[in-house]
Enzyme design. Structure first.
Site, short mmCIF file in Angstrom:
data_model
loop_
_atom_site.label_atom_id
_atom_site.label_comp_id
_atom_site.label_asym_id
_atom_site.label_seq_id
_atom_site.Cartn_x
_atom_site.Cartn_y
_atom_site.Cartn_z
N PHE A 24 0.86 -1.26 0.05
CA PHE A 24 -0.03 -0.06 -0.06
C PHE A 24 1.13 1.35 0.12
CE2 PHE A 24 -2.23 2.54 3.41
CZ PHE A 24 -2.71 3.51 2.55
N ASP A 43 9.92 -6.95 -2.68
CA ASP A 43 8.66 -7.09 -2.00
C ASP A 43 8.58 -8.82 -2.40
OD1 ASP A 43 6.04 -7.55 -1.45
OD2 ASP A 43 5.96 -5.66 -1.20
N ILE A 64 12.80 -10.26 2.60
CA ILE A 64 13.76 -9.51 3.39
C ILE A 64 14.34 -10.20 4.66
CG2 ILE A 64 12.84 -7.16 3.03
CD1 ILE A 64 11.49 -7.32 5.90
N GLN A 83 9.72 -0.48 4.21
CA GLN A 83 8.34 -0.51 4.47
C GLN A 83 7.92 -1.84 4.90
OE1 GLN A 83 6.52 2.64 4.45
NE2 GLN A 83 8.70 3.46 3.90
N TYR A 150 3.77 -6.36 17.28
CA TYR A 150 3.85 -5.48 16.50
C TYR A 150 4.49 -4.20 17.08
CZ TYR A 150 2.93 -2.27 12.72
OH TYR A 150 2.67 -1.24 11.85
N ARG A 217 -8.64 7.52 16.43
CA ARG A 217 -7.60 6.96 15.67
C ARG A 217 -7.13 8.42 14.88
NH1 ARG A 217 -7.02 3.11 18.41
NH2 ARG A 217 -6.73 1.12 18.05
N ARG A 275 -10.99 -5.82 20.24
CA ARG A 275 -9.99 -6.68 20.03
C ARG A 275 -8.80 -6.46 20.99
NH1 ARG A 275 -7.87 -4.61 14.03
NH2 ARG A 275 -6.53 -3.20 15.48
P1 NAD Z 1 1.41 -3.42 3.18
O1 NAD Z 1 1.22 -4.99 3.86
O2 NAD Z 1 0.44 -3.13 1.99
O3 NAD Z 1 2.98 -3.34 2.64
C1 NAD Z 1 4.24 -4.00 3.30
C2 NAD Z 1 4.69 -4.76 2.09
O4 NAD Z 1 5.67 -5.61 2.54
C3 NAD Z 1 3.53 -5.96 1.44
O5 NAD Z 1 3.54 -5.66 0.05
C4 NAD Z 1 4.27 -7.26 1.68
O6 NAD Z 1 3.99 -8.01 0.51
C5 NAD Z 1 5.76 -7.06 1.97
N1 NAD Z 1 6.36 -7.75 2.78
C6 NAD Z 1 5.83 -8.29 4.09
N2 NAD Z 1 6.60 -9.21 4.59
C7 NAD Z 1 7.73 -9.20 3.35
C8 NAD Z 1 9.07 -10.09 3.44
N3 NAD Z 1 9.19 -10.78 4.63
N4 NAD Z 1 9.99 -9.76 2.43
C9 NAD Z 1 9.59 -8.93 1.57
N5 NAD Z 1 8.54 -8.23 1.45
C10 NAD Z 1 7.32 -8.41 2.56
O7 NAD Z 1 1.36 -2.38 4.42
P2 NAD Z 1 1.35 -0.81 4.52
O8 NAD Z 1 0.24 -0.32 5.19
O9 NAD Z 1 1.83 -0.39 3.20
O10 NAD Z 1 2.71 -0.83 5.46
C11 NAD Z 1 4.06 -0.22 5.02
C12 NAD Z 1 4.67 0.03 6.37
O11 NAD Z 1 4.29 1.06 7.21
C13 NAD Z 1 5.14 -1.20 7.29
O12 NAD Z 1 6.09 -1.26 7.84
C14 NAD Z 1 3.82 -1.04 8.32
O13 NAD Z 1 4.06 -1.39 9.70
C15 NAD Z 1 4.21 0.42 8.44
N6 NAD Z 1 2.95 1.20 8.86
C16 NAD Z 1 1.76 1.15 8.37
C17 NAD Z 1 0.60 2.09 8.98
C18 NAD Z 1 -0.66 1.72 8.20
O14 NAD Z 1 -1.80 2.48 8.72
N7 NAD Z 1 -0.93 1.15 7.21
C19 NAD Z 1 0.63 2.74 10.30
C20 NAD Z 1 1.86 2.52 10.73
C21 NAD Z 1 2.91 1.96 10.43
C1 UD1 Z 2 -2.97 0.22 12.00
C2 UD1 Z 2 -2.10 -0.60 11.18
C3 UD1 Z 2 -0.63 -0.95 11.79
C4 UD1 Z 2 -0.19 0.41 12.53
C5 UD1 Z 2 -1.20 1.19 13.22
C6 UD1 Z 2 -0.81 2.66 13.78
C7 UD1 Z 2 -3.08 -1.73 9.34
C8 UD1 Z 2 -3.74 -3.10 9.21
N1 UD1 Z 2 -2.60 -1.75 10.91
O1 UD1 Z 2 -3.14 -0.65 13.27
O2 UD1 Z 2 0.15 -1.21 10.80
O3 UD1 Z 2 1.05 0.58 12.90
O4 UD1 Z 2 -2.40 1.49 12.35
O5 UD1 Z 2 -1.86 3.06 14.64
O6 UD1 Z 2 -3.15 -0.85 8.74
N2 UD1 Z 2 -11.88 -1.79 13.66
C9 UD1 Z 2 -13.14 -2.30 13.69
N3 UD1 Z 2 -13.86 -2.76 12.89
C10 UD1 Z 2 -12.80 -3.60 11.80
C11 UD1 Z 2 -11.72 -3.32 11.71
C12 UD1 Z 2 -10.96 -2.42 12.89
O7 UD1 Z 2 -13.71 -1.59 14.85
O8 UD1 Z 2 -13.66 -4.04 11.12
C13 UD1 Z 2 -11.10 -1.03 14.63
C14 UD1 Z 2 -10.03 -1.73 15.61
O9 UD1 Z 2 -10.48 -2.46 16.52
C15 UD1 Z 2 -9.07 -0.37 15.88
C16 UD1 Z 2 -9.45 0.58 14.97
O10 UD1 Z 2 -10.57 0.27 13.99
O11 UD1 Z 2 -9.92 0.01 17.07
C17 UD1 Z 2 -8.16 0.61 13.85
O12 UD1 Z 2 -7.80 -0.69 13.35
P1 UD1 Z 2 -6.81 -1.11 12.35
O13 UD1 Z 2 -7.26 -0.13 11.09
O14 UD1 Z 2 -6.63 -2.55 12.16
O15 UD1 Z 2 -5.25 -0.39 12.86
P2 UD1 Z 2 -4.65 -0.39 14.05
O16 UD1 Z 2 -4.84 -1.46 14.92
O17 UD1 Z 2 -4.66 0.90 14.77
#
Ligand code: NAD
Ligand code: UD1
Length: 319
Positions: A24, A43, A64, A83, A150, A217, A275
């Site tokens: 993403f 990836d 990785i 990432q 995590y 959030r 959760r």
């Molecule tokens: P995502 O799952 O879409 O992207 C992560 C990518 O890493 C995926 O394409 C997956 O295939 C790849 N990956 C996973 N394990 C791997 C491995 N062992 N080797 C190679 N590739 C691998 O998630 P995202 O939301 O784009 O997250 C990107 C980064 O941001 C992550 O480090 C995540 O922890 C961090 N992050 C995301 C959020 C959020 O809200 N989405 C919030 C805080 C931090």
């Molecule tokens: C997300 C990220 C994580 C990141 C973190 C930072 C994802 C999948 N995870 O976790 O990588 O580090 O933000 O805060 O992007 N919820 C519902 N119903 C649902 C799904 C979720 O109520 O069907 C609630 C969850 O219980 C939570 C909130 O929505 O309270 C956010 O959940 P989620 O999007 O999974 O994010 P985080 O757990 O905060």
């Protein structure tokens, strides 16, 4: 993105590696960089999509956790945007060892490769490192008691980034993303809440709220997260960690209602059990990143949701 044009121009001609670049956030970053830099995406496609990687980027399908794969990917690289991770908090609670191997052990190997090749490292840290905040907004100095494996692994990653700067002079910047949303985010059982709710609203299914929905959030749009990464890649302020959010918060219940309105849906709101490991509130203090990296979030939640709903409707029409 006009406001980061000068940073992008500074990067012109660099070779960058994006781990998790088919995912993403990483794929949006690749889209932005590919016109300026030589971009390599590494990836394993465990949660990514090959189609998200821009055509002009080099794509390496690899894990990785494999040292040799990483070593080869680092050849000739100037900057790595790390990432790749198992991103689901929930999944880490279910599978802590797997989460640890990808989220921490592999990160340490990446820092070692960066040290060997003298490569700047911009790392994806997370608000999950803070655990349940004592006060809001959450600033970088606040206490850190992660409530999930995590979050604990991201906390160690964040400390390692600082330590590699202190011990070896490596240029590192850790970005503590709050809740990121936007097109291409997964909506499966381990997906982000906004993607899940938008899909439920558009298909008329019940919107599944965990617990009462009073948990809050700080949702930041993926384009703003890309902006933060590009600023981190070019800043002189290294060895530091920065919150990346908007400084605003919304409860999950309010979010569900907003998404229902924006998608013109009549989905009912249903409550499921809360959760384990879920934090009850979150809002970023973004003064540090504003002051030191000149970062300003540009996309409001309502605007971002409208764009996302439109994007999902169009992609459904394409299917
Ligand atoms: P995502 O799952 O879409 O992207 C992560 C990518 O890493 C995926 O394409 C997956 O295939 C790849 N990956 C996973 N394990 C791997 C491995 N062992 N080797 C190679 N590739 C691998 O998630 P995202 O939301 O784009 O997250 C990107 C980064 O941001 C992550 O480090 C995540 O922890 C961090 N992050 C995301 C959020 C959020 O809200 N989405 C919030 C805080 C931090
Ligand atoms: C997300 C990220 C994580 C990141 C973190 C930072 C994802 C999948 N995870 O976790 O990588 O580090 O933000 O805060 O992007 N919820 C519902 N119903 C649902 C799904 C979720 O109520 O069907 C609630 C969850 O219980 C939570 C909130 O929505 O309270 C956010 O959940 P989620 O999007 O999974 O994010 P985080 O757990 O905060």
């Amino acid at each position: 993105m006009g406001q980061i044009r000068s940073e992008l121009e500074t990067l012109e001609g660099s070779s960058v590696l994006i781990t998790g670049g088919a995912g993403f956030i990483g794929s949006h970053l690749a889209d932005q960089l590919v016109d300026y830099c030589d971009v390599t995406v590494l990836d394993d496609l465990s949660n990514g999509n090959r189609d998200y990687v821009p055509e002009a980027a080099n794509f390496v399908r690899g894990d990785i956790r494999e040292g040799e794969t990483l070593g080869r990917a680092f050849e000739g690289i100037d900057i790595v945007f790390h990432q790749a991770a198992i991103v689901s908090v929930n999944e880490s609670v279910e599978n802590p060892i797997e989460s640890h191997e990808t989220n921490l052990d592999a990160t340490l190997t990446i820092l070692e490769e960066a040290r060997k090749h003298d490569v700047r490292v911009v790392l994806a840290s997370s608000t999950a490192i803070y655990g349940e905040p004592e006060t809001l907004p959450v600033s970088e100095e606040d206490s850190k008691t992660p409530s999930s494996p995590y979050g604990l692994d991201k906390l160690a990653l964040d400390h390692y980034a600082r330590l590699y700067n202190e011990l070896y002079g490596l240029e590192t910047v850790a970005l503590r993303y709050f809740n990121v949303y936007g097109p291409r985010q997964g909506s499966g059982p381990y997906g982000g809440v906004i993607s899940i709710f938008v899909d439920q609203a558009l298909s008329g299914e019940p919107i599944t709220i965990h617990g009462e929905g009073t948990q809050t959030r700080d949702f930041v749009h993926v384009s703003d997260v890309v902006q933060a990464n590009i600023r981190a890649a070019t800043t002189d302020v290294v060895g530091e960690a920065f919150n990346v959010g908007t400084g605003t918060e919304i409860s999950i219940l309010e979010l569900a209602k907003l998404i229902r309105d924006v998608s013109d849906s009549d989905s009912e709101l249903v409550h499921e059990s809360a959760r384990p490991g879920d934090v009850s509130k979150s809002r970023a203090d973004i003064q540090r990143i504003q002051n030191r990296l000149d970062f300003t979030p540009e996309v409001t939640l309502e605007e971002g949701l409208r764009n996302l709903v439109e994007f999902r409707q169009n992609s459904e029409a394409d299917d």
